[in-house]
Motif scaffolding. Structure first.
Motif, mmCIF file in Angstrom:
data_model
loop_
_atom_site.group_PDB
_atom_site.id
_atom_site.type_symbol
_atom_site.label_atom_id
_atom_site.label_comp_id
_atom_site.label_asym_id
_atom_site.label_seq_id
_atom_site.Cartn_x
_atom_site.Cartn_y
_atom_site.Cartn_z
ATOM 1 N N THR A 75 1.690 3.558 4.670
ATOM 2 C CA THR A 75 3.256 3.713 4.771
ATOM 3 C C THR A 75 3.917 3.566 3.658
ATOM 4 O OG1 THR A 75 3.208 1.507 5.371
ATOM 5 C CG2 THR A 75 2.858 3.050 7.148
ATOM 6 N N ALA A 76 5.140 4.088 3.361
ATOM 7 C CA ALA A 76 6.068 3.938 2.280
ATOM 8 C C ALA A 76 6.972 2.692 2.479
ATOM 9 C CB ALA A 76 6.960 5.270 2.342
ATOM 10 N N ALA A 77 7.136 2.046 1.379
ATOM 11 C CA ALA A 77 7.875 0.873 1.433
ATOM 12 C C ALA A 77 9.311 1.213 1.966
ATOM 13 C CB ALA A 77 7.764 0.142 0.231
ATOM 14 N N SER A 78 9.941 0.109 2.691
ATOM 15 C CA SER A 78 11.242 0.349 3.164
ATOM 16 C C SER A 78 12.220 0.215 2.131
ATOM 17 C CB SER A 78 11.463 -0.767 4.013
ATOM 18 O OG SER A 78 11.567 -1.951 3.696
ATOM 19 N N SER A 79 13.280 0.909 2.241
ATOM 20 C CA SER A 79 14.388 1.117 1.184
ATOM 21 C C SER A 79 15.190 -0.143 0.916
ATOM 22 C CB SER A 79 15.319 2.207 1.286
ATOM 23 O OG SER A 79 14.568 3.492 0.914
ATOM 24 N N HIS A 122 -8.329 5.033 -0.319
ATOM 25 C CA HIS A 122 -8.990 3.634 -0.188
ATOM 26 C C HIS A 122 -9.139 3.104 -1.769
ATOM 27 C CE1 HIS A 122 -9.672 4.745 3.678
ATOM 28 N NE2 HIS A 122 -10.294 5.844 3.437
ATOM 29 N N LEU A 123 -8.090 3.396 -2.603
ATOM 30 C CA LEU A 123 -8.377 2.623 -3.854
ATOM 31 C C LEU A 123 -7.453 1.496 -3.916
ATOM 32 C CD1 LEU A 123 -9.526 3.079 -6.718
ATOM 33 C CD2 LEU A 123 -7.733 4.623 -7.261
ATOM 34 N N ARG A 124 -7.796 0.457 -4.814
ATOM 35 C CA ARG A 124 -6.904 -0.562 -4.980
ATOM 36 C C ARG A 124 -7.337 -1.168 -6.209
ATOM 37 N NH1 ARG A 124 -2.833 -3.578 -3.287
ATOM 38 N NH2 ARG A 124 -2.860 -5.771 -3.353
ATOM 39 N N VAL A 125 -6.753 -0.854 -7.663
ATOM 40 C CA VAL A 125 -7.455 -1.419 -8.839
ATOM 41 C C VAL A 125 -5.975 -2.019 -9.597
ATOM 42 C CG1 VAL A 125 -9.341 0.283 -8.891
ATOM 43 C CG2 VAL A 125 -6.937 0.987 -9.709
ATOM 44 N N PRO A 126 -6.698 -2.645 -10.712
ATOM 45 C CA PRO A 126 -5.464 -3.550 -11.415
ATOM 46 C C PRO A 126 -5.204 -2.333 -12.529
ATOM 47 C CG PRO A 126 -7.665 -4.106 -12.258
ATOM 48 C CD PRO A 126 -7.760 -3.143 -10.971
ATOM 49 N N GLN A 183 0.976 3.588 -4.283
ATOM 50 C CA GLN A 183 1.794 2.439 -4.546
ATOM 51 C C GLN A 183 1.496 1.558 -5.728
ATOM 52 O OE1 GLN A 183 1.078 0.483 -0.599
ATOM 53 N NE2 GLN A 183 3.029 1.199 0.282
ATOM 54 N N VAL A 184 2.523 1.047 -6.311
ATOM 55 C CA VAL A 184 2.327 0.246 -7.627
ATOM 56 C C VAL A 184 3.008 -1.112 -7.412
ATOM 57 C CG1 VAL A 184 2.916 -0.061 -9.910
ATOM 58 C CG2 VAL A 184 2.302 2.195 -9.183
ATOM 59 N N GLU A 187 4.851 -8.193 -10.244
ATOM 60 C CA GLU A 187 5.165 -9.370 -9.555
ATOM 61 C C GLU A 187 6.699 -9.451 -8.812
ATOM 62 O OE1 GLU A 187 5.344 -13.971 -11.158
ATOM 63 O OE2 GLU A 187 4.993 -12.346 -12.317
ATOM 64 N N ALA A 188 7.338 -8.342 -9.421
ATOM 65 C CA ALA A 188 8.698 -8.290 -8.831
ATOM 66 C C ALA A 188 8.950 -7.415 -7.804
ATOM 67 C CB ALA A 188 9.652 -7.721 -9.963
ATOM 68 N N ALA A 189 8.225 -6.452 -7.432
ATOM 69 C CA ALA A 189 8.464 -5.487 -6.538
ATOM 70 C C ALA A 189 7.347 -4.615 -6.110
ATOM 71 C CB ALA A 189 9.547 -4.600 -6.901
ATOM 72 N N VAL A 190 7.354 -3.687 -5.268
ATOM 73 C CA VAL A 190 6.191 -2.857 -4.728
ATOM 74 C C VAL A 190 7.192 -1.258 -4.873
ATOM 75 C CG1 VAL A 190 4.871 -1.765 -2.847
ATOM 76 C CG2 VAL A 190 5.169 -4.440 -3.083
ATOM 77 N N TYR A 191 6.417 -0.753 -5.582
ATOM 78 C CA TYR A 191 7.066 0.825 -5.787
ATOM 79 C C TYR A 191 6.155 1.931 -5.189
ATOM 80 C CZ TYR A 191 9.503 -1.903 -9.608
ATOM 81 O OH TYR A 191 10.106 -2.698 -10.277
ATOM 82 N N THR A 192 6.821 2.677 -4.377
ATOM 83 C CA THR A 192 6.149 3.654 -3.608
ATOM 84 C C THR A 192 6.504 5.079 -4.067
ATOM 85 O OG1 THR A 192 5.732 2.678 -1.798
ATOM 86 C CG2 THR A 192 5.670 4.863 -1.401
#
Length: 258
Positions: A75-79, A122-126, A183-184, A187-192
């Motif tokens: 799901t997209a992050a809320s604005s 299903h990917l989650r990587v640094p 999604q990225v 430490e500061a935020a989540v960007y979609t």
């Protein structure tokens, strides 16, 4: 009755030929085993080692950021005030977004500073700074092209990753379709970001795809003409080669501060 006499010299020559054939056969078997081991190492061991290392790095970043969970999956992050709406802007109009305090502007070389999540794969990587093979990509990480923008900034946040071996994080990015989310986390935020378009094949030297306003120099019909907030994923194609590049582009949809 005729008696055939075999001279010692003839027997010795035959024996040498037999030995040569036997030695050649042993060498071929040995070379075959070595090649098989190399293939197993490249296709299995490097993947296993890199994936495990990448997972440990993701967990380390989460501990460093003081949280144990991942980004919202699927799901997209809320604005938030000052961020773009959850829907991509119409046409090619640029999106305005506030970058929260603490966003890493210039990470040190090879430093891991973000986490890339692609729910569809299903990917989650640094994400690490730079695209060096030994220092970044071969660890199973995704690399950030230097001199391109950081997540959430106006311009192009451009990334590279292996398609085969060494964790192969971008193995299936060819399956991404418009409206899929990327999604990225920092430490500061989540960007979609929302996937917008794909360039299935272009030259490995097509630097236009990672410019501030990305546009292929080889296939000018692919890309953008107006400034915006973009993400670019690049990898090699066809599989098991590095002759061409596959490119996936997306637009920033929303930002959620931590």
């Amino acid at each position: 009755m005729r008696v055939v006499v075999l001279e010692h010299g003839t027997r010795r020559r035959r024996e040498r030929r037999r030995r040569a054939w036997w030695t050649g056969g042993e060498l071929l078997v040995t070379v075959g085993i070595v090649l098989l081991l190399l293939v197993v190492h490249q296709l299995w061991w490097t993947n296993r080692e890199a994936k495990e290392g990448a997972q440990r790095k993701v967990e380390a970043l989460e501990r460093e950021w003081g949280r144990g969970g991942g980004a919202d999956s699927g799901t997209a992050a809320s604005s938030e005030p000052g961020s773009p709406s959850s829907s991509p802007a119409a046409g090619e109009a640029s999106v305005r977004v506030t970058i929260p305090d603490g966003t890493v502007a210039n990470p040190a070389g090879s430093q891991s500073y973000a986490v890339l999540t692609i729910p569809r794969l299903h990917l989650r990587v640094p994400v690490a700074e730079g695209v060096g093979k030994q220092s970044v990509l071969n660890k199973g990480y995704v690399g950030h092209y230097r001199n391109t923008q950081q997540p959430g900034q106006a311009g192009n946040f451009a990334l590279a990753g292996h398609r085969n071996t060494h964790g192969e994080p971008f193995r299936y990015i060819n399956r991404l379709a418009p409206k899929d989310t990327i999604q990225v986390e920092t430490e500061a935020a989540v960007y979609t970001y929302v996937v917008d378009r794909t360039l299935r094949q272009t030259s490995a030297r097509d630097s236009g795809v990672i410019r501030r306003t990305p546009r292929s120099t080889v296939h000018p019909a692919y890309g953008y003409t107006s400034p915006g907030y973009y993400i670019t994923l690049t990898t090699c194609t066809p599989e098991y080669t590095s002759r061409y590049r596959l490119v996936v582009w997306g637009r920033l949809s929303s930002m959620r501060p931590r």
